[in-house]
Design a protein around this motif. Structure first.
Motif, PDB file in Angstrom:
ATOM      1  N   GLU A  76      -1.537   8.948  10.485  1.00 31.01           N
ATOM      2  CA  GLU A  76      -2.283  10.167  10.168  1.00 31.01           C
ATOM      3  C   GLU A  76      -1.886  11.272  11.137  1.00 31.01           C
ATOM      4  O   GLU A  76      -1.620  11.001  12.325  1.00 31.01           O
ATOM      5  CB  GLU A  76      -3.785   9.921  10.282  1.00 31.01           C
TER       6      GLU A  76
ATOM      7  N   LYS B 240       6.306   4.557   9.473  1.00 34.72           N
ATOM      8  CA  LYS B 240       5.422   4.406   8.309  1.00 34.72           C
ATOM      9  C   LYS B 240       5.482   2.979   7.783  1.00 34.72           C
ATOM     10  O   LYS B 240       4.446   2.402   7.394  1.00 34.72           O
ATOM     11  CB  LYS B 240       5.833   5.382   7.211  1.00 34.72           C
TER      12      LYS B 240
ATOM     13  N   LYS C  39       0.835  -1.199   0.000  1.00 34.68           N
ATOM     14  CA  LYS C  39       0.000   0.000   0.000  1.00 34.68           C
ATOM     15  C   LYS C  39       0.864   1.241   0.000  1.00 34.68           C
ATOM     16  O   LYS C  39       1.970   1.250   0.525  1.00 34.68           O
ATOM     17  CB  LYS C  39      -0.886   0.014   1.246  1.00 34.68           C
TER      18      LYS C  39
ATOM     19  N   ASP D  30       0.172  -0.105   9.653  1.00 36.93           N
ATOM     20  CA  ASP D  30      -0.737  -0.235   8.516  1.00 36.93           C
ATOM     21  C   ASP D  30      -1.348   1.110   8.140  1.00 36.93           C
ATOM     22  O   ASP D  30      -1.825   1.298   7.013  1.00 36.93           O
ATOM     23  CB  ASP D  30      -1.847  -1.235   8.844  1.00 36.93           C
ATOM     24  N   THR D  31      -1.367   2.066   9.062  1.00 37.84           N
ATOM     25  CA  THR D  31      -1.931   3.383   8.768  1.00 37.84           C
ATOM     26  C   THR D  31      -1.326   4.411   9.690  1.00 37.84           C
ATOM     27  O   THR D  31      -1.053   4.135  10.856  1.00 37.84           O
ATOM     28  CB  THR D  31      -3.469   3.383   8.932  1.00 37.84           C
TER      29      THR D  31
ATOM     30  N   ASN E 212     -13.372   3.336   7.175  1.00 36.14           N
ATOM     31  CA  ASN E 212     -12.138   4.097   7.038  1.00 36.14           C
ATOM     32  C   ASN E 212     -11.694   4.610   8.397  1.00 36.14           C
ATOM     33  O   ASN E 212     -12.501   4.864   9.280  1.00 36.14           O
ATOM     34  CB  ASN E 212     -12.378   5.281   6.084  1.00 36.14           C
ATOM     35  N   ILE E 213     -10.390   4.804   8.515  1.00 32.52           N
ATOM     36  CA  ILE E 213      -9.854   5.275   9.796  1.00 32.52           C
ATOM     37  C   ILE E 213     -10.392   6.638  10.170  1.00 32.52           C
ATOM     38  O   ILE E 213     -10.453   7.013  11.334  1.00 32.52           O
ATOM     39  CB  ILE E 213      -8.313   5.301   9.738  1.00 32.52           C
TER      40      ILE E 213
ATOM     41  N   HIS F 277       0.794   6.840   4.125  1.00 34.29           N
ATOM     42  CA  HIS F 277      -0.040   7.977   4.525  1.00 34.29           C
ATOM     43  C   HIS F 277      -1.503   7.819   4.120  1.00 34.29           C
ATOM     44  O   HIS F 277      -2.329   8.562   4.580  1.00 34.29           O
ATOM     45  CB  HIS F 277       0.468   9.324   3.967  1.00 34.29           C
ATOM     46  N   LYS F 278      -1.862   6.880   3.215  1.00 38.89           N
ATOM     47  CA  LYS F 278      -3.271   6.719   2.848  1.00 38.89           C
ATOM     48  C   LYS F 278      -3.896   5.693   3.777  1.00 38.89           C
ATOM     49  O   LYS F 278      -3.250   4.771   4.246  1.00 38.89           O
ATOM     50  CB  LYS F 278      -3.406   6.278   1.395  1.00 38.89           C
ATOM     51  N   GLN F 279      -5.187   5.816   4.014  1.00 34.61           N
ATOM     52  CA  GLN F 279      -5.860   4.983   4.989  1.00 34.61           C
ATOM     53  C   GLN F 279      -6.561   3.819   4.287  1.00 34.61           C
ATOM     54  O   GLN F 279      -7.618   3.993   3.684  1.00 34.61           O
ATOM     55  CB  GLN F 279      -6.893   5.810   5.766  1.00 34.61           C
ATOM     56  N   PRO F 280      -5.998   2.626   4.283  1.00 35.85           N
ATOM     57  CA  PRO F 280      -6.639   1.488   3.621  1.00 35.85           C
ATOM     58  C   PRO F 280      -7.898   1.067   4.364  1.00 35.85           C
ATOM     59  O   PRO F 280      -8.018   1.260   5.569  1.00 35.85           O
ATOM     60  CB  PRO F 280      -5.560   0.407   3.693  1.00 35.85           C
ATOM     61  N   GLU F 281      -8.796   0.510   3.627  1.00 35.87           N
ATOM     62  CA  GLU F 281     -10.023   0.014   4.251  1.00 35.87           C
ATOM     63  C   GLU F 281      -9.746  -1.319   4.906  1.00 35.87           C
ATOM     64  O   GLU F 281      -9.052  -2.166   4.366  1.00 35.87           O
ATOM     65  CB  GLU F 281     -11.128  -0.136   3.203  1.00 35.87           C
TER      66      GLU F 281
END
Length: 840
Positions: free
Chosen positions: A824, A817, A686, A821-822, A699-700, A689-693
């Motif tokens: 923010e 990072k 992935k 997994d996420t 979503n986070i 910095h993007k929030q995977p489902e």
């Protein structure tokens, strides 16, 4: 004179000072040399020794003249009178003998008495006729001489006396050893001079006569002898018995030879032997029985007639007191010379050292970090001016050096933190638990070197009847190798679970590793897939060390396959091999950290020793015991040599019992990598910095629906980290997070908390930490009211560069990072809010 003074003080400072010191030293040494010249000191030593020798000679002469010769001449006179008498008259003998004794010892201090021993009919043997003794009633200075005459027929006692036996044996005069007169009142200690006398015909012996000397008087005489008031005189018999000695335990009790054995003073033995030979001399002794605790010098000589020994003993200090006085006078002369020298140099250099003191003061200021201190106005061309100019340059260079060192120290500190975080993540990614399966047993271990490396291993179920084991070694070391290792492990694990052959697994993994591999790194891998029912293992060896297989009772290396390493070239096709494992067979995998381990001489452990050590393993040993035995042997081989590479090893024993038949559930206990495959889902890498489902497509950013587990406030101090770690560990355990992921979350949390401590506040502050669980994921949020700062905006470090080439900072958040997994960040209500999450 004035012209000379100007010329002298225009010379350089060092030259003036040295010139002055040399001149004065020459004068001082010359004076001392003149004073000592002419052999004054050796002459004084000889005079002192000669005086001591003269003293002992005087003692011997005095004893010989006043005691020995008088006693001998008196006894000979008595014998002469007895030989002239035709018929023995007791009254005549008594009168003549008393007269002779008074003449010999007018002070009444030495002579104890006299005796005559008459043979019957002039014969030498047979029953004796009688003995007549004339005894002095009482001795002492000033006491009148008073005699008593005794006659007795009880003669058996005197037949054993030394004066009788030796006189009869020698048929001549005899001085006896000291003896106790047990037939007299008070049992005095005596020494006797005896000689035989003959009949009128001059042929046959008529008897023996002698004079006895009381040793009390002799002892008193020797105890009062002194040389310069400090020498001690001793008298010894011809057999070495101490007649006179300061110690009552020694006097008339021990010989010089007895004392030598008791005290261990070898010099006493030497003196005794020399005096027995009639020699004289001088001897230095470290210990003595006369003077305790001091070194002494002993002079010894022998009284000719009696063979008695005389010793004169001095302490070294007392003996050479005149010489020490002489040395003291020399010392005073030297001190006076040095004092004059110091005064002259002080006066000479006082005005020259003023500028040096100024330089010294400003140097102290610089040493304390005060570089604003006023520099003295010194610009001369002599040494002081040159030194002042050097100080100015030193100040400028020192300021530059300190700034450089500050930057270097900060760089090293950041690098150390980055390396420690990387090492923790690397260790956390290794399998910590292994399955309990009746079909096989497996254990692996990694012993990392100080530097972060690229070794890794993994083992996991491919399906219920297949189990995979692998071991790998990434080229290079440090952060790039660690990150390439993690990426390789994730890709290998993910693709391996896609139910394709190992050849295809390696083909695909190689293609993925070659993409964007600008650092040109590669990894060697051995991977095997074991069929738990049949024991058949498919394996691929991509440039890795050949494993060892124990079958038929011994270990042998598996023939290597001709496959290229992973990540070097794209388009490579890999070939697999097969092994048929029987019950009890063992497969041992390892990295080159074992075979290339070195001892202090640079010798390698090598493959031969590896095989030999493994062959010592008993069949009953578990894989863990085998690995422990091997590690111990490697440590013994290396000794004090430093480990330079990771040591990684894995052993699998195939037992052949089917777990499926036993109704055992297969769980992927060994798989603890960063790959999502351990949670049975497929996912490509992935973007950060993007929030995977997550599994429920939540979503986070929808955290308003999450269940808050707990919020806790901590002081923003590094000492508080232990409490923070305990809080996060407890909450991650409550959430059901596996141990490996607990380690990742703790390492990442330490990096974020450390940033808050060091950078958020200029004054003491605090940090709120919130933990929550939602949709199969564990979240941690950090809130602080410090200066605004978004760590996610920092550019990722170029891990292909060396530590020296790479810019400081950024590696810690980069690892966060990679581990989470996420992640923010947001700034809200005057707060920095950083959130990170990891799947459970």
């Amino acid at each position: 004179m004035k012209k000379f003074r100007h010329w002298f003080f225009d010379l350089p400072f060092a030259l003036r000072l040295n010139f002055s010191i040399i001149i004065l030293l020459v004068i001082a040494i010359s004076g001392i040399w003149i004073f000592i010249s002419g052999h004054i000191r050796p002459y004084m030593e000889r005079k002192i020794i000669d005086a001591a020798n003269d003293t002992i000679s005087d003692i011997i002469s005095d004893v010989t003249l006043n005691v020995i010769r008088k006693t001998e001449s008196g006894t000979k006179l008595v014998a002469h009178l007895l030989e002239r008498e035709k018929n023995f008259s007791l009254s005549d003998f008594s009168y003549n003998t008393q007269t002779i004794i008074k003449t010999i010892d007018p002070e009444n201090t030495l002579i104890n008495g006299a005796f005559v021993y008459i043979f019957p009919n002039g014969k030498k043997t047979g029953s004796l006729n009688q003995i007549i003794k004339i005894k002095n009633k009482e001795q002492g200075p000033g006491i009148p001489v008073s005699f008593i005459t005794e006659s007795t027929n009880k003669l058996e006692l005197y037949q054993t006396r030394e004066w009788f036996t030796e006189t009869m044996e020698k048929q001549g005069q005899t001085w006896t050893e000291p003896y106790v007169a047990d037939d007299e009142e008070g049992n005095p200690v005596l020494v006797t001079f005896a000689l035989p006398f003959k009949q009128e015909n001059g042929k046959d012996w008529k008897g023996i006569t002698g004079i006895t000397i009381s040793l009390k008087g002799l002892q008193h005489y020797f105890e009062n002898i002194a040389y310069n008031g400090n020498g001690k005189a001793l008298l010894l018999s011809k057999k070495g018995l101490y007649i006179s000695h300061p110690s009552p335990d020694v006097k008339m009790e021990k010989t010089i030879f007895d004392l030598a054995k008791e005290t261990g003073i070898k010099e006493l033995q030497t003196i005794g032997e020399e005096m027995a030979k009639g020699h004289n001399g001088m001897l230095y002794m470290k210990k003595s029985t006369v003077v305790q605790g001091s070194s002494v010098v002993s002079f010894y000589d022998v009284i000719p007639n009696t063979k008695w020994g005389v010793c004169l003993v001095f302490t070294i200090e007392a003996f050479f007191q005149d010489l020490r006085k002489f040395n003291f006078e020399i010392l005073l002369a030297q001190l006076a010379t040095i004092t004059i020298l110091i005064i002259f140099i002080t006066v000479l250099s006082r005005d020259l050292t003023k500028n040096l003191k100024k330089l010294s003061n400003v140097a102290n200021e610089y040493g304390n970090g005060n570089f604003t201190a006023r520099f003295p106005n010194l610009y001369g061309k002599d040494e002081i001016g040159t030194l002042a100019n050097a100080f100015r340059n030193m100040k400028d260079n020192l300021i530059k050096y300190i700034e450089k060192e500050k930057k270097s120290y900060a760089f090293e500190q950041n690098m150390a933190r980055d390396m420690e975080v990387a090492r923790r993540i690397q260790n956390a990614s290794m399998t910590a638990e292994f399955p309990k399966d009746p079909s096989f047993s497996v254990t692996a271990a990694m012993h990392p070197a100080k530097e972060v490396g690229g070794d890794f291993y993994d083992c996991f179920y491919l399906d219920k009847d297949k189990y995979a084991v692998l071991i790998a070694d990434v080229s290079g070391k440090g952060i790039p190798a660690a990150l390439f290792m993690m990426m390789s492990k994730v890709i290998l694990n993910t693709i391996a679970e896609s139910n394709i052959s190992l050849e295809e697994v390696f083909n695909k993994v190689n293609e993925k590793l070659c993409v964007n591999n600008e650092a040109e790194m590669f990894v060697t891998v051995f991977m095997g897939s074991l069929n738990l029912k049949t024991g058949e293992m498919e394996y691929v060896n991509a440039g890795h060390n050949p494993p060892l297989l124990k079958t038929g009772g011994k270990y042998e290396f598996i023939k290597p396959l001709k496959n290229m390493v992973l990540g070097a070239y794209s388009g490579i096709r890999y070939k697999s091999g097969k092994l048929n494992l029987k019950q009890g067979d063992r497969l041992f995998l390892y990295t080159d950290g074992i075979t290339e381990a070195q001892d202090k001489n640079g010798s390698l452990y090598g493959s031969a020793r590896l095989k030999e050590t493994l062959s010592k393993a008993d069949d009953s040993m578990s894989p863990a015991e085998t690995l422990a035995m091997l590690k111990k042997d490697i440590d013994n081989f290396a000794g004090e040599a430093q480990q330079t590479d990771d040591i990684t090893m894995l052993e699998l024993i195939y037992t052949g019992h089917n777990a499926a038949d036993a109704g055992i559930e297969k769980k992927n206990l060994g798989n603890t990598s960063l790959s999502p495959a351990e949670n049975n889902y497929q996912q490509e890498a992935k973007p950060l910095h993007k929030q995977p489902e997550f599994s429920d497509n939540v979503n986070i950013n929808e955290k308003q629906n999450f269940n808050v587990m707990e919020r806790r406030t901590f002081k923003a101090k590094i000492e508080e980290w232990d409490n923070v770690a305990e809080f996060i560990k407890t909450k991650s355990e409550d959430a059901g997070l596996p141990p490996a992921k607990q380690t990742k979350i703790l390492i990442s949390a330490e990096e974020i908390f450390s940033n808050i401590v060091h950078y958020a506040y200029e004054y003491p502050g605090q940090a709120d930490i919130i933990t929550e669980v939602k949709n199969g994921a564990f979240f941690i949020s950090f809130e602080d009211t410090g200066i605004p700062y978004n760590p996610l905006e920092q550019a990722d470090p170029d891990i292909t560069l060396t530590a020296e080439e790479r810019k400081i900072g950024g590696l810690g958040i980069f690892i966060v990072k990679k581990s989470m997994d996420t992640v923010e960040y947001e700034r809200k209500d005057g707060k920095n809010i950083f959130t990170m999450g990891i799947r459970i």
